[in-house]
Enzyme design. Structure first.
Site, PDB file in Angstrom:
ATOM      1  N   GLY A  21       0.792  -1.220   0.000  1.00  0.00           N
ATOM      2  CA  GLY A  21       0.000   0.000   0.000  1.00  0.00           C
ATOM      3  C   GLY A  21       0.822   1.266   0.000  1.00  0.00           C
ATOM      4  O   GLY A  21       0.508   2.231   0.705  1.00  0.00           O
ATOM      5  N   ASN A  26      -3.575   5.899  -5.154  1.00  0.00           N
ATOM      6  CA  ASN A  26      -3.896   4.720  -5.950  1.00  0.00           C
ATOM      7  C   ASN A  26      -4.862   3.871  -5.128  1.00  0.00           C
ATOM      8  O   ASN A  26      -4.469   3.231  -4.148  1.00  0.00           O
ATOM      9  CB  ASN A  26      -2.609   3.953  -6.269  1.00  0.00           C
ATOM     10  CG  ASN A  26      -2.834   2.737  -7.138  1.00  0.00           C
ATOM     11  OD1 ASN A  26      -3.876   2.109  -7.084  1.00  0.00           O
ATOM     12  ND2 ASN A  26      -1.836   2.390  -7.922  1.00  0.00           N
ATOM     13  N   ALA A  28      -6.623   1.097  -5.608  1.00  0.00           N
ATOM     14  CA  ALA A  28      -6.428  -0.354  -5.526  1.00  0.00           C
ATOM     15  C   ALA A  28      -5.262  -0.703  -4.607  1.00  0.00           C
ATOM     16  O   ALA A  28      -5.346  -1.626  -3.798  1.00  0.00           O
ATOM     17  CB  ALA A  28      -6.198  -0.932  -6.914  1.00  0.00           C
ATOM     18  N   SER A  29      -4.175   0.045  -4.717  1.00  0.00           N
ATOM     19  CA  SER A  29      -3.009  -0.197  -3.867  1.00  0.00           C
ATOM     20  C   SER A  29      -3.366  -0.022  -2.398  1.00  0.00           C
ATOM     21  O   SER A  29      -3.016  -0.853  -1.552  1.00  0.00           O
ATOM     22  CB  SER A  29      -1.877   0.763  -4.257  1.00  0.00           C
ATOM     23  OG  SER A  29      -0.799   0.677  -3.355  1.00  0.00           O
ATOM     24  N   ASN A 102       5.657   3.544 -16.806  1.00  0.00           N
ATOM     25  CA  ASN A 102       6.342   4.600 -16.068  1.00  0.00           C
ATOM     26  C   ASN A 102       7.849   4.592 -16.270  1.00  0.00           C
ATOM     27  O   ASN A 102       8.554   5.369 -15.624  1.00  0.00           O
ATOM     28  CB  ASN A 102       6.048   4.473 -14.569  1.00  0.00           C
ATOM     29  CG  ASN A 102       4.570   4.564 -14.254  1.00  0.00           C
ATOM     30  OD1 ASN A 102       4.010   3.639 -13.688  1.00  0.00           O
ATOM     31  ND2 ASN A 102       3.940   5.657 -14.628  1.00  0.00           N
ATOM     32  N   GLU A 164       6.609  11.018 -14.577  1.00  0.00           N
ATOM     33  CA  GLU A 164       6.105   9.652 -14.423  1.00  0.00           C
ATOM     34  C   GLU A 164       6.056   8.897 -15.744  1.00  0.00           C
ATOM     35  O   GLU A 164       5.381   7.873 -15.864  1.00  0.00           O
ATOM     36  CB  GLU A 164       4.728   9.680 -13.768  1.00  0.00           C
ATOM     37  CG  GLU A 164       4.712  10.350 -12.407  1.00  0.00           C
ATOM     38  CD  GLU A 164       4.947   9.397 -11.241  1.00  0.00           C
ATOM     39  OE1 GLU A 164       4.490   8.244 -11.325  1.00  0.00           O
ATOM     40  OE2 GLU A 164       5.580   9.811 -10.255  1.00  0.00           O
ATOM     41  N   ARG A 196       1.392  13.917  -9.744  1.00  0.00           N
ATOM     42  CA  ARG A 196       2.715  13.310  -9.923  1.00  0.00           C
ATOM     43  C   ARG A 196       3.488  13.855 -11.118  1.00  0.00           C
ATOM     44  O   ARG A 196       4.715  13.821 -11.133  1.00  0.00           O
ATOM     45  CB  ARG A 196       2.570  11.795 -10.057  1.00  0.00           C
ATOM     46  CG  ARG A 196       1.871  11.163  -8.861  1.00  0.00           C
ATOM     47  CD  ARG A 196       1.930   9.655  -8.946  1.00  0.00           C
ATOM     48  NE  ARG A 196       1.141   9.033  -7.896  1.00  0.00           N
ATOM     49  CZ  ARG A 196       1.113   7.718  -7.685  1.00  0.00           C
ATOM     50  NH1 ARG A 196       1.822   6.914  -8.453  1.00  0.00           N
ATOM     51  NH2 ARG A 196       0.373   7.212  -6.729  1.00  0.00           N
ATOM     52  N   HIS A 232      -2.526   8.645 -12.709  1.00  0.00           N
ATOM     53  CA  HIS A 232      -1.869   8.907 -13.992  1.00  0.00           C
ATOM     54  C   HIS A 232      -2.942   9.159 -15.049  1.00  0.00           C
ATOM     55  O   HIS A 232      -4.065   8.650 -14.939  1.00  0.00           O
ATOM     56  CB  HIS A 232      -1.006   7.712 -14.436  1.00  0.00           C
ATOM     57  CG  HIS A 232       0.199   7.470 -13.591  1.00  0.00           C
ATOM     58  ND1 HIS A 232       0.537   6.220 -13.111  1.00  0.00           N
ATOM     59  CD2 HIS A 232       1.142   8.312 -13.127  1.00  0.00           C
ATOM     60  CE1 HIS A 232       1.641   6.302 -12.392  1.00  0.00           C
ATOM     61  NE2 HIS A 232       2.030   7.561 -12.389  1.00  0.00           N
ATOM     62  N   ASN A 344      -2.854  -4.208  -7.230  1.00  0.00           N
ATOM     63  CA  ASN A 344      -1.838  -3.260  -6.758  1.00  0.00           C
ATOM     64  C   ASN A 344      -1.907  -1.950  -7.539  1.00  0.00           C
ATOM     65  O   ASN A 344      -1.031  -1.095  -7.396  1.00  0.00           O
ATOM     66  CB  ASN A 344      -0.442  -3.871  -6.847  1.00  0.00           C
ATOM     67  CG  ASN A 344       0.400  -3.558  -5.621  1.00  0.00           C
ATOM     68  OD1 ASN A 344      -0.046  -2.870  -4.708  1.00  0.00           O
ATOM     69  ND2 ASN A 344       1.622  -4.055  -5.602  1.00  0.00           N
ATOM     70  N   CYS A 350      -0.561  -0.247 -17.933  1.00  0.00           N
ATOM     71  CA  CYS A 350       0.521   0.062 -16.987  1.00  0.00           C
ATOM     72  C   CYS A 350       1.721  -0.853 -17.201  1.00  0.00           C
ATOM     73  O   CYS A 350       2.869  -0.453 -16.978  1.00  0.00           O
ATOM     74  CB  CYS A 350       0.026  -0.100 -15.553  1.00  0.00           C
ATOM     75  SG  CYS A 350      -1.040   1.225 -14.970  1.00  0.00           S
TER      76      CYS A 350
END
Length: 420
Positions: A21, A26, A28-29, A102, A164, A196, A232, A344, A350
């Site tokens: 985490g 994010n 989901a993370s 990224n 990023e 970011r 992002h 994640n 991604c």
């Protein structure tokens, strides 16, 4: 004469894949922090996605996992792996380089002034667990794209300007091998979450790549999208050749941005997904836009390579069914299972970095074939941990197994120069 085509380079999911985490903003993370991860399953899912791309006739490459835990980085903080605070230890173990979107920003040869493909490795300085990726990524880029007549690999934009990579960059063109318009998307505010991508970094990359003003667009991602979890731009928009596919609430000044797109790229076709059909929340949880929008070589139509979560979301799938039966360029939906990555915070897009180049000019050790993917899968099945809990990161046996697994993969792919 070189023959340019789009190559999708996927990050092989590393043996230290875990849910700590670490990524603020994010969803989901954060949601899955502390849960058990399944590195072996995750890597095999990523390999299956690459096989799927090859079966579609697409050019496919891959990048190696980075050396984790990053002992040099944790040592530079004056602590050992055992003594470090849990979030520092987890940052050293992070397998987030698997999200190759990224890794860098890519400007194909037709876009610049010197006839070479330019790539700038991303500094990822906003998040501690990602900020120490770029040296290892830079080494791989120099190795994979070593032909200096055709590739230029740039060092990162200096901090504090956050960059990023391709997750905040899109390109519109008539076809991949033609000169195009490069779109740099930056953030300013996202409520409690950091933006970011800084506009200063985007402008620096464009200058490094020798891009001309009339072939560049800088536009701001909407604050609302960032606050909703679109950390992002590729969570709310994606482009391929002449098509821009975006959520209605993706950009801060949508109308002004679209007008500039059509002025600089008149052939562009903009597909806006209305919020009353797909909410921003549904778009983000399903990762509808974090799909690979690709041109199929057999007939030139386009396909969306989507996470299976998009199919499971009623509103998203209903919209997509309407989309593909219409007269538009997107004609095929290809759901793929990347649930371990999704848990994640990373979907199909991604996991890949798009490079427009002649595949023959790339170091062939990084180019995927069915046989190579079989060999990589064999290493994963033998060496990757079946599961990792965050509290296992102090386990000496886990450390040794993770390092042994990566070494076996590098040996199998004849890339042992990347061991350090």
């Amino acid at each position: 004469m070189t023959k340019l085509q789009e190559i999708n380079f996927d990050g092989i999911i590393g043996p230290s894949h875990n849910y700590a985490g670490l990524s603020l903003g994010n969803i989901a993370s954060s949601t899955n922090a502390g849960e058990a991860s399944y590195p072996r399953e995750a890597a095999l899912q990523g390999i299956a996605k690459m096989r799927h791309n090859i079966d579609l006739g697409l050019a496919q490459g891959f990048f190696m996992p980075l050396d984790r835990p990053n002992m040099a980085w944790i040592g530079s903080l004056g602590v050992t792996l055992t003594d470090a605070e849990p979030h520092i230890r987890a940052a050293a173990y992070s397998a987030s380089s698997m999200w190759a979107a990224n890794a860098a920003t890519i400007s194909p040869a037709p876009d610049g002034g010197d006839g070479r493909c330019h790539m700038t490795v991303a500094n990822l300085q906003t998040m501690p667990h990602r900020s120490h990726e770029w040296p290892g990524t830079l080494m791989q880029l120099h190795t994979a794209f070593a032909n200096r007549d055709h590739f230029v690999v740039h060092t990162p934009v200096p901090s504090p300007f956050g960059d990023e990579g391709a997750a905040n960059h899109m390109r519109l063109c008539t076809s991949h091998e033609e000169a195009g318009i490069e779109i740099f998307v930056y953030g300013k505010s996202g409520g409690p979450f950091p933006a970011r991508q800084h506009v200063e970094a985007s402008k620096a990359v464009a200058r490094k790549h020798g891009l001309k003003d009339d072939h560049i667009i800088f536009t701001q991602q909407s604050d609302k999208a960032i606050a909703a979890g679109a950390f992002h731009n590729d969570v709310v928009a994606v482009a391929n050749e002449q098509v821009l596919f975006a959520h209605e609430e993706a950009f801060e000044n949508r109308d002004g941005f679209y007008a500039e797109v059509l002025r600089k790229c008149p052939q562009a076709e903009i597909i806006t997904v209305p919020a009353d059909k797909v909410s921003l929340a549904d778009a983000i949880t399903s990762y509808l836009f974090n799909a690979q929008l690709v041109t199929l070589p057999d007939d030139g139509s386009m396909a969306l390579i989507l996470p299976t979560e998009a199919k499971e979301n009623k509103a998203v799938w209903s919209y997509l069914q309407e989309l593909v039966i219409g007269n538009g360029p997107i004609r095929k939906l290809c759901p793929v299972d990347v649930r371990q990555s999704m848990a994640n915070g990373g979907g199909p897009a991604c996991l890949r970095l798009r490079v427009v180049a002649d595949p023959k000019l790339v170091d062939q050790r990084f180019m995927a074939t069915a046989e190579k993917l079989d060999a990589i899968a064999g290493v994963v099945e033998q060496y990757w941990p079946e599961t990792i809990m965050p509290d296992q990161l102090t386990d000496a046996d886990l450390l040794a197994n993770i390092q042994k697994a990566r070494k076996a993969l590098l040996q199998t792919c004849a890339l042992t120069e990347l061991e350090t």
